[in-house]
Design a protein around this motif. Sequence first.
Motif, PDB file in Angstrom:
ATOM      1  N   LEU A  18      15.552  -0.295  21.061  1.00  0.00           N
ATOM      2  CA  LEU A  18      16.937  -0.107  21.485  1.00  0.00           C
ATOM      3  C   LEU A  18      17.005   0.633  22.815  1.00  0.00           C
ATOM      4  CD1 LEU A  18      18.733   0.800  18.130  1.00  0.00           C
ATOM      5  CD2 LEU A  18      18.726  -1.377  19.347  1.00  0.00           C
ATOM      6  N   ASP A  19      16.119   1.601  23.002  1.00  0.00           N
ATOM      7  CA  ASP A  19      16.075   2.308  24.282  1.00  0.00           C
ATOM      8  C   ASP A  19      15.765   1.345  25.419  1.00  0.00           C
ATOM      9  OD1 ASP A  19      16.599   4.626  22.926  1.00  0.00           O
ATOM     10  OD2 ASP A  19      14.557   5.408  23.024  1.00  0.00           O
ATOM     11  N   GLU A  20      14.778   0.478  25.194  1.00  0.00           N
ATOM     12  CA  GLU A  20      14.403  -0.483  26.235  1.00  0.00           C
ATOM     13  C   GLU A  20      15.531  -1.472  26.500  1.00  0.00           C
ATOM     14  OE1 GLU A  20      12.256  -2.275  29.221  1.00  0.00           O
ATOM     15  OE2 GLU A  20      12.031  -0.321  28.234  1.00  0.00           O
ATOM     16  N   MET A  21      16.236  -1.876  25.424  1.00  0.00           N
ATOM     17  CA  MET A  21      17.362  -2.788  25.608  1.00  0.00           C
ATOM     18  C   MET A  21      18.442  -2.150  26.473  1.00  0.00           C
ATOM     19  SD  MET A  21      19.920  -4.488  22.776  1.00  0.00           S
ATOM     20  CE  MET A  21      18.800  -5.767  22.234  1.00  0.00           C
ATOM     21  N   ALA A  22      18.712  -0.871  26.243  1.00  0.00           N
ATOM     22  CA  ALA A  22      19.716  -0.167  27.040  1.00  0.00           C
ATOM     23  C   ALA A  22      19.282  -0.087  28.497  1.00  0.00           C
ATOM     24  CB  ALA A  22      19.963   1.235  26.477  1.00  0.00           C
ATOM     25  N   ARG A  23      17.998   0.188  28.729  1.00  0.00           N
ATOM     26  CA  ARG A  23      17.496   0.270  30.112  1.00  0.00           C
ATOM     27  C   ARG A  23      17.601  -1.076  30.829  1.00  0.00           C
ATOM     28  NH1 ARG A  23      13.757   4.307  27.984  1.00  0.00           N
ATOM     29  NH2 ARG A  23      12.404   2.666  27.175  1.00  0.00           N
ATOM     30  N   VAL A  24      17.190  -2.140  30.139  1.00  0.00           N
ATOM     31  CA  VAL A  24      17.219  -3.471  30.756  1.00  0.00           C
ATOM     32  C   VAL A  24      18.662  -3.907  31.011  1.00  0.00           C
ATOM     33  CG1 VAL A  24      16.681  -5.903  30.407  1.00  0.00           C
ATOM     34  CG2 VAL A  24      15.013  -4.152  29.770  1.00  0.00           C
ATOM     35  N   ALA A  25      19.539  -3.665  30.021  1.00  0.00           N
ATOM     36  CA  ALA A  25      20.947  -4.041  30.186  1.00  0.00           C
ATOM     37  C   ALA A  25      21.573  -3.274  31.347  1.00  0.00           C
ATOM     38  CB  ALA A  25      21.711  -3.766  28.898  1.00  0.00           C
ATOM     39  N   ALA A  26      21.228  -1.991  31.491  1.00  0.00           N
ATOM     40  CA  ALA A  26      21.758  -1.186  32.593  1.00  0.00           C
ATOM     41  C   ALA A  26      21.340  -1.776  33.929  1.00  0.00           C
ATOM     42  CB  ALA A  26      21.271   0.255  32.465  1.00  0.00           C
ATOM     43  N   ARG A  27      20.069  -2.212  34.006  1.00  0.00           N
ATOM     44  CA  ARG A  27      19.581  -2.788  35.261  1.00  0.00           C
ATOM     45  C   ARG A  27      20.312  -4.086  35.614  1.00  0.00           C
ATOM     46  NH1 ARG A  27      14.717  -2.987  33.914  1.00  0.00           N
ATOM     47  NH2 ARG A  27      14.365  -5.216  33.575  1.00  0.00           N
ATOM     48  N   TYR A  28      20.465  -4.959  34.621  1.00  0.00           N
ATOM     49  CA  TYR A  28      21.137  -6.234  34.866  1.00  0.00           C
ATOM     50  C   TYR A  28      22.600  -6.025  35.253  1.00  0.00           C
ATOM     51  CZ  TYR A  28      17.518  -9.521  33.347  1.00  0.00           C
ATOM     52  OH  TYR A  28      16.392 -10.290  33.263  1.00  0.00           O
ATOM     53  N   LEU A  29      23.268  -5.100  34.544  1.00  0.00           N
ATOM     54  CA  LEU A  29      24.684  -4.871  34.803  1.00  0.00           C
ATOM     55  C   LEU A  29      24.895  -4.224  36.160  1.00  0.00           C
ATOM     56  CD1 LEU A  29      27.401  -5.310  33.466  1.00  0.00           C
ATOM     57  CD2 LEU A  29      27.175  -3.086  32.349  1.00  0.00           C
ATOM     58  N   GLN A  30      24.015  -3.286  36.540  1.00  0.00           N
ATOM     59  CA  GLN A  30      24.140  -2.653  37.853  1.00  0.00           C
ATOM     60  C   GLN A  30      23.922  -3.664  38.968  1.00  0.00           C
ATOM     61  OE1 GLN A  30      24.619   1.152  38.603  1.00  0.00           O
ATOM     62  NE2 GLN A  30      25.509  -0.257  40.102  1.00  0.00           N
ATOM     63  N   GLN A  31      22.975  -4.564  38.771  1.00  0.00           N
ATOM     64  CA  GLN A  31      22.753  -5.625  39.760  1.00  0.00           C
ATOM     65  C   GLN A  31      23.975  -6.520  39.891  1.00  0.00           C
ATOM     66  OE1 GLN A  31      19.223  -7.583  38.361  1.00  0.00           O
ATOM     67  NE2 GLN A  31      17.830  -5.998  39.155  1.00  0.00           N
ATOM     68  N   ALA A  32      24.640  -6.787  38.754  1.00  0.00           N
ATOM     69  CA  ALA A  32      25.797  -7.680  38.762  1.00  0.00           C
ATOM     70  C   ALA A  32      27.006  -7.055  39.452  1.00  0.00           C
ATOM     71  CB  ALA A  32      26.159  -8.080  37.336  1.00  0.00           C
ATOM     72  N   ILE A  33      27.220  -5.746  39.282  1.00  0.00           N
ATOM     73  CA  ILE A  33      28.400  -5.120  39.885  1.00  0.00           C
ATOM     74  C   ILE A  33      28.120  -4.638  41.300  1.00  0.00           C
ATOM     75  CG2 ILE A  33      29.228  -4.405  37.620  1.00  0.00           C
ATOM     76  CD1 ILE A  33      28.506  -1.543  38.316  1.00  0.00           C
ATOM     77  N   GLY A  34      26.830  -4.550  41.654  1.00  0.00           N
ATOM     78  CA  GLY A  34      26.471  -4.141  43.003  1.00  0.00           C
ATOM     79  C   GLY A  34      26.094  -2.679  43.076  1.00  0.00           C
ATOM     80  N   PRO A  35      25.194  -2.322  43.998  1.00  0.00           N
ATOM     81  CA  PRO A  35      24.685  -0.941  44.092  1.00  0.00           C
ATOM     82  C   PRO A  35      25.727   0.070  44.546  1.00  0.00           C
ATOM     83  CG  PRO A  35      23.896  -2.277  45.922  1.00  0.00           C
ATOM     84  CD  PRO A  35      24.572  -3.230  44.982  1.00  0.00           C
ATOM     85  N   ALA A  36      26.804  -0.392  45.171  1.00  0.00           N
ATOM     86  CA  ALA A  36      27.812   0.542  45.682  1.00  0.00           C
ATOM     87  C   ALA A  36      28.752   1.031  44.586  1.00  0.00           C
ATOM     88  CB  ALA A  36      28.625  -0.119  46.794  1.00  0.00           C
ATOM     89  N   GLU A  37      28.771   0.345  43.438  1.00  0.00           N
ATOM     90  CA  GLU A  37      29.677   0.718  42.347  1.00  0.00           C
ATOM     91  C   GLU A  37      28.954   1.604  41.336  1.00  0.00           C
ATOM     92  OE1 GLU A  37      32.802   0.048  42.424  1.00  0.00           O
ATOM     93  OE2 GLU A  37      32.669  -1.233  44.198  1.00  0.00           O
ATOM     94  N   ASN A  38      29.663   2.570  40.822  1.00  0.00           N
ATOM     95  CA  ASN A  38      29.094   3.473  39.823  1.00  0.00           C
ATOM     96  C   ASN A  38      29.192   2.858  38.434  1.00  0.00           C
ATOM     97  OD1 ASN A  38      28.366   5.539  41.579  1.00  0.00           O
ATOM     98  ND2 ASN A  38      30.383   6.493  41.477  1.00  0.00           N
ATOM     99  N   LEU A  39      28.066   2.791  37.751  1.00  0.00           N
ATOM    100  CA  LEU A  39      28.013   2.336  36.370  1.00  0.00           C
ATOM    101  C   LEU A  39      27.696   3.543  35.495  1.00  0.00           C
ATOM    102  CD1 LEU A  39      27.994  -0.045  34.321  1.00  0.00           C
ATOM    103  CD2 LEU A  39      25.531  -0.231  34.749  1.00  0.00           C
ATOM    104  N   TYR A  40      28.382   3.667  34.376  1.00  0.00           N
ATOM    105  CA  TYR A  40      28.223   4.814  33.488  1.00  0.00           C
ATOM    106  C   TYR A  40      27.725   4.343  32.122  1.00  0.00           C
ATOM    107  CZ  TYR A  40      31.395   6.789  37.005  1.00  0.00           C
ATOM    108  OH  TYR A  40      31.978   7.179  38.184  1.00  0.00           O
ATOM    109  N   HIS A  41      26.738   5.058  31.598  1.00  0.00           N
ATOM    110  CA  HIS A  41      26.219   4.745  30.254  1.00  0.00           C
ATOM    111  C   HIS A  41      26.897   5.662  29.250  1.00  0.00           C
ATOM    112  CE1 HIS A  41      22.700   4.686  27.201  1.00  0.00           C
ATOM    113  NE2 HIS A  41      23.507   3.658  26.987  1.00  0.00           N
ATOM    114  N   LEU A  42      27.554   5.061  28.259  1.00  0.00           N
ATOM    115  CA  LEU A  42      28.302   5.839  27.274  1.00  0.00           C
ATOM    116  C   LEU A  42      27.509   6.113  26.011  1.00  0.00           C
ATOM    117  CD1 LEU A  42      31.723   3.977  27.595  1.00  0.00           C
ATOM    118  CD2 LEU A  42      31.031   6.102  28.704  1.00  0.00           C
ATOM    119  N   GLY A  43      26.368   5.438  25.861  1.00  0.00           N
ATOM    120  CA  GLY A  43      25.565   5.586  24.655  1.00  0.00           C
ATOM    121  C   GLY A  43      25.292   4.239  24.030  1.00  0.00           C
ATOM    122  N   GLY A  44      24.182   4.138  23.285  1.00  0.00           N
ATOM    123  CA  GLY A  44      23.834   2.858  22.673  1.00  0.00           C
ATOM    124  C   GLY A  44      23.689   1.790  23.739  1.00  0.00           C
ATOM    125  N   CYS A  45      24.376   0.682  23.555  1.00  0.00           N
ATOM    126  CA  CYS A  45      24.403  -0.386  24.565  1.00  0.00           C
ATOM    127  C   CYS A  45      25.815  -0.553  25.102  1.00  0.00           C
ATOM    128  CB  CYS A  45      23.892  -1.688  23.953  1.00  0.00           C
ATOM    129  SG  CYS A  45      22.111  -1.717  23.723  1.00  0.00           S
TER     130      CYS A  45
END
Length: 598
Positions: free
Chosen positions: A213-240
């Motif tokens: 689950l930890d790895e899934m959260a890390r991978v999902a964070a990477r994909y989502l940050q790439q999708a919204i762009g490096p200039a936008e702030n992405l926040y992790h709330l917990g879990g996925c």
Amino acid sequence: MNAQEQDRLFALRQLNLLDTPSSESFDRITRMASQLFGLPIAAVSLTDENRQWFKSRVGVDHWEIPREKAPCAAVCASSQLLIIPDLLTSTCYQNSYLASSGIRFYAGAPLVTREGHTLGAMCVLGTQPREVSEQEQATLCDLAAMVMAQIELQHAFGRVDPLTGLSNRNQFDEDLQDMARDQPSHRRAALFTEVVDASELSALHRTMGPAFLDEMARVAARYLQQAIGPAENLYHLGGCQFVHLVNQTSDAELLAEALRLRQALLTLETTRSVPVLVYPTIGIAPFCLGEVATADILRSAYAACLDARQAEKGAGLYSSLLDAHYQRRFILLGDIGRALENDREFYLVFQPRISLQSGECLGAEALLRWYHPTLGEVSPGEFIPLIENTPMVKPLTQWVLRHAIGQAAAWYRQGKVLQISVNVSATNLEEEDFALRLLDELARMALPSAAIEIELTESALIGQGQVAADQLKALIAAGLRIAIDDFGTGYSSLSYLHEIPAHTVKIDRRFIIALGEEARTETLVNAMISMAHDLGYRVVAEGVESAAAYQCLAQLGCDEAQGYFVAKPLLPEVFEEWLQAPATQRFKPHDSATIGKH
């Protein structure tokens, strides 16, 4: 100690400041305070449960003083600046610890966290009476803000999620506050992304392990940050779960953006980045900066996400109409405790049960009703399911049992031979003292055990644990009767019937409504009655609403009937009038049956 103080103390202790060594970063501020005010004593004073503890101090040797009558405790309680020009002329503090130790002057500014918890005070003290100018008051408040900035700096790791490296919920809150100051009323939208349904996480945790689950959260964070762009702030709330902000545009454009992000996350499967199926869902909550609290923004966005997932859509906009439904549920849950503390909201009505052979009233089912002070009458079909699996089910059942037994005892003393049935949940049976409390109440009211029947659903009776089994045995041994409620709607009813420790079965209304109109229904009900009788059970039909159903049940040999054809649920005084009426006059609509209380 009230709940607010408990929360404050918890917040204070979570910061790990109490009983820690002195720190130059704080000592620098206290020295500055002493110099700016020209006073010998300054301190960063934290209000613990029974003491004022000094994280930093100048001019004193001790680390703490009693909280009682300490001015810093008053600052903490009020979250306001406190100035005491002369402690000896103050009725509150002239006998305080500080006054007895030679202190005459005190000024303190509150140390308040972003969550609104006051930790203590930044204070300056002197041995001579003194006044404070407005500029000095502002200076003291600035020093208090510097102390809080230092505390937050020491806990900056609390703003960054160590798993994904993204900013967390605390940083999201802080960033929203900064944006509200810079762009008040600017229209934004929060996009709440849930990569995997939260209800499935426990199963994944068990089968795949926490590291997965930890790895899934890390991978999902990477994909989502790439999708919204490096200039936008992405926040992790917990879990996925993640959230980010966008400028508010049209609904169609917001949905299109959300679906684009969802498509990017679906590539997690096609690229084999995670070896499970993912179903990302995105909830969208538009808002104006500075006009909505962070918690409400997240709640609205999550509500939109849940609604979209339930509708099997990839993304959805926040709906105030749908949310109002859940808000009503929340209000009801929150108000149940208050309602139990007075006798103005909850009340019981009694629906008669009559013998199909003689027409005699043998008893009644006690049914709970709620008149909410602002919502009016609330259907039991709405509030009972809300609390069945919450801690409130225990005190609510206690309330019902106490009042039902009290009413049954009153009728018993009047010479009315009636059996009152009360609904009990599976949760109640798991209480180790349930039977004891019930029997004690019967004894207290001098009511025979046979005057009360406990109604339980099949799910509560089948597959019960040892505690529940012991409670049932104790109740049956004491002479109480047990009824299976809503019979025919739970498990494989007839195959399990011989295992259930009960005396009566109540056939669910769904089988009774069409009785007398459909031959298949009559055949089914006839089989249920015959099987129950062969196993020694008494049979009650619920939901009898027509003469045809009533007559059919009598012909099939059913023992008792309950339903609107007999009588609606009645208030106690109306029930007594109904009992006095001749049997021939009872079988007619009682439209005012439950009217009169409110």
